[in-house]
Design a protein around this motif. Structure first.
Motif, short mmCIF file in Angstrom:
data_model
loop_
_atom_site.label_atom_id
_atom_site.label_comp_id
_atom_site.label_asym_id
_atom_site.label_seq_id
_atom_site.Cartn_x
_atom_site.Cartn_y
_atom_site.Cartn_z
N PHE A 114 4.34 -47.54 -39.66
CA PHE A 114 5.74 -48.02 -39.89
C PHE A 114 6.86 -46.92 -39.66
CE2 PHE A 114 2.80 -50.99 -41.85
CZ PHE A 114 3.33 -52.23 -41.67
N GLU A 115 6.42 -45.80 -40.57
CA GLU A 115 7.64 -44.83 -40.89
C GLU A 115 8.21 -44.23 -39.30
OE1 GLU A 115 8.54 -40.78 -43.18
OE2 GLU A 115 6.67 -41.29 -42.81
N VAL A 116 7.35 -43.83 -38.55
CA VAL A 116 7.78 -43.07 -37.31
C VAL A 116 8.71 -44.18 -36.40
CG1 VAL A 116 7.02 -41.94 -35.18
CG2 VAL A 116 6.05 -41.57 -37.30
N PRO A 117 8.36 -45.28 -36.11
CA PRO A 117 8.93 -46.15 -35.26
C PRO A 117 10.25 -46.69 -36.20
CG PRO A 117 6.96 -47.16 -35.75
CD PRO A 117 6.73 -45.88 -36.09
N SER A 118 10.01 -46.76 -37.30
CA SER A 118 11.01 -47.45 -38.10
C SER A 118 12.25 -46.46 -38.07
CB SER A 118 10.74 -47.53 -39.63
OG SER A 118 9.75 -48.64 -39.74
N ARG A 119 11.94 -45.19 -38.45
CA ARG A 119 13.16 -44.28 -38.35
C ARG A 119 13.86 -44.14 -37.02
NH1 ARG A 119 13.55 -41.11 -42.38
NH2 ARG A 119 11.86 -40.73 -43.86
N ALA A 120 13.09 -44.32 -35.89
CA ALA A 120 13.76 -44.14 -34.60
C ALA A 120 14.49 -45.52 -34.40
CB ALA A 120 12.28 -44.22 -33.59
N LEU A 121 14.13 -46.71 -34.61
CA LEU A 121 14.69 -47.84 -34.43
C LEU A 121 16.13 -47.73 -35.39
CD1 LEU A 121 12.29 -50.81 -34.10
CD2 LEU A 121 14.10 -49.91 -32.52
N ALA A 122 15.88 -47.16 -36.65
CA ALA A 122 16.99 -47.46 -37.71
C ALA A 122 17.97 -46.49 -37.04
CB ALA A 122 16.52 -46.77 -39.10
N ALA A 123 17.71 -45.23 -36.54
CA ALA A 123 18.73 -44.41 -36.01
C ALA A 123 19.57 -44.77 -34.87
CB ALA A 123 18.07 -43.05 -35.40
N GLU A 124 18.72 -45.52 -33.80
CA GLU A 124 19.22 -46.31 -32.80
C GLU A 124 20.26 -47.08 -33.05
OE1 GLU A 124 20.29 -46.43 -28.65
OE2 GLU A 124 19.27 -44.88 -29.87
N GLY A 125 19.80 -48.03 -34.11
CA GLY A 125 20.71 -49.04 -34.65
C GLY A 125 22.23 -48.67 -35.26
N VAL A 126 22.35 -47.35 -35.52
CA VAL A 126 23.28 -46.99 -36.08
C VAL A 126 24.53 -46.59 -34.71
CG1 VAL A 126 24.72 -44.74 -37.10
CG2 VAL A 126 22.51 -45.60 -37.85
N VAL A 127 23.98 -46.24 -33.57
CA VAL A 127 24.93 -45.97 -32.56
C VAL A 127 24.73 -47.11 -31.28
CG1 VAL A 127 24.72 -43.59 -32.71
CG2 VAL A 127 23.11 -44.60 -31.30
N ASN A 128 23.85 -48.10 -31.66
CA ASN A 128 23.64 -49.07 -30.53
C ASN A 128 24.06 -50.58 -31.30
OD1 ASN A 128 22.66 -51.30 -29.21
ND2 ASN A 128 21.11 -49.97 -28.25
N GLU A 129 25.31 -50.91 -31.39
CA GLU A 129 25.59 -51.91 -32.07
C GLU A 129 24.53 -53.19 -31.77
OE1 GLU A 129 29.51 -54.57 -33.10
OE2 GLU A 129 29.70 -52.76 -31.59
N GLN A 130 24.53 -53.60 -30.69
CA GLN A 130 23.56 -54.72 -30.62
C GLN A 130 22.32 -54.81 -30.97
OE1 GLN A 130 24.61 -57.67 -29.22
NE2 GLN A 130 22.32 -58.58 -29.39
N LEU A 131 21.69 -53.58 -30.93
CA LEU A 131 20.17 -53.44 -31.42
C LEU A 131 20.32 -53.47 -32.97
CD1 LEU A 131 17.16 -52.70 -31.20
CD2 LEU A 131 17.81 -50.37 -31.26
N GLY A 132 21.32 -52.81 -33.45
CA GLY A 132 21.65 -52.82 -34.93
C GLY A 132 21.77 -54.25 -35.43
N ARG A 133 22.33 -55.07 -34.90
CA ARG A 133 22.67 -56.43 -35.15
C ARG A 133 21.23 -57.09 -35.37
NH1 ARG A 133 27.70 -56.35 -32.61
NH2 ARG A 133 26.72 -57.52 -30.52
#
Length: 211
Positions: A114-133
């Motif tokens: 969970f941790e490794v992909p979760s961190r990757a997605l969480a980080a991308e969600g900060v700069v990628n507004e659509q993914l973050g939503r």
């Protein structure tokens, strides 16, 4: 001559789907979201990229569904039946119930699956507004709603003041845990989440001064 049974398309599709889930989560953890591609997922999973596009419109949709599936697997491992939602228990003891689910959350956040992909997605969600939503709407909000439901049940039982907004109250223990985990300011542990619950439910003022 004995006729061979026709291949079971459903079993073949499920096997491919599982391979795609695993490939997507592995790649985003290894390379990050931006460098993960549908072509890369397809190659890792051993399928054609058109197989992926037949089921999902984008890599974001693949990853979000893979995460949902991973959560469902964890729920079943924790005792939920197939199709059940593994929510927050209601034993009548709010503090114990919150501590139990937060301890399970600590286990999940420290699990490399969970941790490794979760961190990757969480980080991308900060700069990628659509993914973050999408990340919030499909993954985070359903989990937060479980806390809202449990706190409302506690209000009905007279264990939480009626004027308390459950949606704000849950942030008292969920948000600090998420921040500590994301920023790695300090280790997360059962003791830490137990303390968050105690502070949130009991407040910080001396008991004889709380009124």
């Amino acid at each position: 001559m004995v006729d061979k049974p026709a291949p079971d398309a459903r079993r073949r599709s499920e096997k491919s789907r599982r391979a795609i889930y695993g490939a997507a989560l592995a790649l985003v953890g290894e390379a990050g979201y931006a460098r993960t591609t549908v072509e890369g997922i397809a190659a890792r999973a051993g399928v054609g990229k058109q197989t992926i596009y037949r089921w999902w419109p984008s890599k974001a949709d693949v990853l979000l569904e893979a995460f949902l599936d991973l959560g469902e697997q964890a729920a079943r491992a924790a005792g939920a039946g197939e199709g059940e939602v593994y929510g927050i228990p209601d034993t009548g003891d709010l503090a114990a119930d919150l501590k139990a689910v937060l301890r399970a959350t600590v286990d999940e956040l420290l699990d490399p699956r969970f941790e490794v992909p979760s961190r990757a997605l969480a980080a991308e969600g900060v700069v990628n507004e659509q993914l973050g939503r999408e990340f919030v709407a499909k993954l985070l909000e359903p989990q937060l709603q479980l806390y809202v439901d449990r706190l409302r049940a506690a209000q009905e039982a007279g264990q939480v003041r009626g004027e308390v907004d459950p949606r704000i109250a849950l942030e008292l223990f969920v948000s600090p845990l998420a921040q500590r985990w994301l920023q790695r300011t300090a280790p997360i542990s059962y003791e830490y989440t137990d303390t968050l619950v105690d502070y949130a439910l009991n407040g910080l003022a001396p008991r004889d001064a709380r009124g």
